[in-house]
Each structure stands twice: as C-alpha cells, then as structure tokens.
Design an enzyme around this catalytic site. Structure first.
Site, mmCIF file in Angstrom:
data_model
loop_
_atom_site.group_PDB
_atom_site.id
_atom_site.type_symbol
_atom_site.label_atom_id
_atom_site.label_comp_id
_atom_site.label_asym_id
_atom_site.label_seq_id
_atom_site.Cartn_x
_atom_site.Cartn_y
_atom_site.Cartn_z
ATOM 1 N N LEU A 190 7.921 -12.013 9.336
ATOM 2 C CA LEU A 190 7.329 -10.826 9.940
ATOM 3 C C LEU A 190 6.744 -10.021 8.785
ATOM 4 O O LEU A 190 7.384 -9.914 7.729
ATOM 5 C CB LEU A 190 8.375 -9.984 10.667
ATOM 6 C CG LEU A 190 8.862 -10.475 12.027
ATOM 7 C CD1 LEU A 190 10.063 -9.650 12.481
ATOM 8 C CD2 LEU A 190 7.747 -10.398 13.069
ATOM 9 N N ASP A 191 5.539 -9.469 8.953
ATOM 10 C CA ASP A 191 4.987 -8.690 7.847
ATOM 11 C C ASP A 191 5.855 -7.456 7.609
ATOM 12 O O ASP A 191 6.649 -7.056 8.462
ATOM 13 C CB ASP A 191 3.522 -8.329 8.109
ATOM 14 C CG ASP A 191 3.344 -7.372 9.269
ATOM 15 O OD1 ASP A 191 3.704 -6.190 9.121
ATOM 16 O OD2 ASP A 191 2.847 -7.805 10.323
ATOM 17 N N VAL A 192 5.701 -6.851 6.454
ATOM 18 C CA VAL A 192 6.622 -5.801 6.028
ATOM 19 C C VAL A 192 6.637 -4.608 6.988
ATOM 20 O O VAL A 192 7.661 -3.935 7.151
ATOM 21 C CB VAL A 192 6.285 -5.345 4.587
ATOM 22 C CG1 VAL A 192 4.923 -4.647 4.548
ATOM 23 C CG2 VAL A 192 7.382 -4.478 4.003
#
Length: 243
Positions: A106-108
C-alpha cells in the site's frame, strides 16, 4: 503410505473434530489427498508431503507457518526496514517472533489491510497476477460528483501511462458535499493503481483504505494492530490461489 499416519488422526489433530468426526468426513467423500477423493478409513499419509483438502479447503499441517493481517495507518511504509528510520510494517508486528514478509504493498498515504506471512508459496501466489485475487478499497474522492458516466469509464477502462486499467466493481457509498465515498474492487496490483485511475477521470483521491483481500476482510480491526489469521481464513486464501 504404509509408514504414514492414519488420515483421520491427521484431520483430528488439525482441528476437524474428534477422530470419529474425521472418519465421517472421509466416509462421506469430503476429504482428498493429493487431488484424489479418499473414502477408505485405513489410508495412511505423510503430513509433511501429502496435500490434504476438506471440501476443497487446504488442511494446514505446518504450524510454523503463519499469516498476519495488519491494519496499516497512513504514514507507514510498506517495507520491513527503512534506512531513513521512517515507520514501517516491521514496527506493527514487533510482537511476532517469526520472520515475516509483506504480500504486495500500500502506498505510504494509503491505509488498511495488508498481509504478512512466512509462507513463501502462499505469498508468491497471492502476489502473482495469474491468480487475480480481488482487492476491495474504500476511496474518498474529490472534484465533484461521481456521475454514472464516470463509473462506466472506470468499469470499461481508462488509459494510464503504463497501459489501460479497469475496475471490476464500482459502488457509490455516500456523497459528502464535494466529496464522494466510493467502494471499488479490482484485481490489478500496479503501483498506486486506484489513485491513478481516479486521477484519470478528474476525481482525485483524498483518502484510500483497503478493506479486503480476497476472502479476508479488515472488519473492525483497529489501525496499527495485527492479528494472526485462523486456519479457516488461511485455508480460504489458499483455495483462492489453487493451493
């Protein structure tokens, strides 16, 4: 296998009730060994080599393998270490002694469900595009109403710099002024795919939460926590990737 363990004993020890209950499962044709239905009660197996299923669900015999569900908060990297000292998934599973790796990312800025495991075969299959494991997200988007034509675009496919992409399902959940909460399902795993698809239709994502991976739901698990999946849950994941 003449030197093996009786199948009903293996099933009982794996949590399928008493040996009598396990014998009923076998006699009624619910159990397979290496892809073959077994109805004889005298069959012996090697739990370390034979693959056993009950009603199509893998029987988990290796107690050293675990899969953990983490609710990743925004600001945490989908990594197990970071040279700059930023918070990572490893910080969320400090209570676990096993050496775990994350399945996908998952992106940050995104939140929600991410799986960690020490089962290499399961992790590789879950991440492989061949098995098309669906993922569900709750996206809060800006830019105005998400009109039916926009929903149609997302379902039919939009052009991205690395090729076209489409969503499997799109459902409007709630309209909050200029923001719209949208539940989407897709099986692609390209980098920031949900955000980029909404940007392509001029509806930028303000918040993104992954709520489900295949049969595993985030539910009411609190942000920053982890939980070990049950044998049934892991069995359902294995079934989703033909294990």
């Amino acid at each position: 296998m003449p030197d093996g363990v009786r199948l009903q004993k293996v099933l009982a020890e794996a949590g399928y009730g008493s040996r009598r209950k396990a014998e009923e499962l076998i006699a009624n044709g619910h159990v397979s060994v290496d892809g073959q239905i077994v109805v004889e009660l005298g069959v012996r197996v090697d739990p370390t080599k034979n693959v056993i299923h009950v009603d199509g669900m893998r029987v988990l015999l290796d107690t050293d393998k675990i899969t953990v569900a983490v609710n990743k908060p925004a600001g945490v990297l989908s990594a197990m270490s970071d040279e700059q000292g930023r918070p990572t998934l490893a910080d969320l599973v400090r209570n676990r002694e096993e050496r775990l790796f994350h399945v996908g990312r998952l992106d940050v800025d995104s939140e929600g469900l991410i799986l960690l495991t020490n089962d290499g075969e399961l992790g590789n299959r879950l991440a492989h595009p061949k098995y098309e494991v669906p993922k569900t997200y709750l996206a809060t988007v800006g830019g105005g109403e998400v009109y039916p034509r926009i929903v149609k675009q997302l379902l039919e496919g939009v052009a991205l710099e690395d090729g076209p992409a489409r969503m499997d399902k799109v459902k409007i959940v709630q309209v909050l002024g200029n923001l719209t909460m949208v539940e989407v399902v897709l099986h692609e795993g390209r980098n920031r795919i949900v955000r980029r698809m909404f940007e392509a239709v001029d509806r930028p994502v303000e918040r993104l939460v992954r709520t489900r991976i295949g049969p595993i739901a985030l539910g009411d698990q609190r942000p920053g926590t982890n939980r070990v999946l049950s044998k049934t849950e892991v069995g359902s994941l294995m079934a989703a990737v033909d294990l």
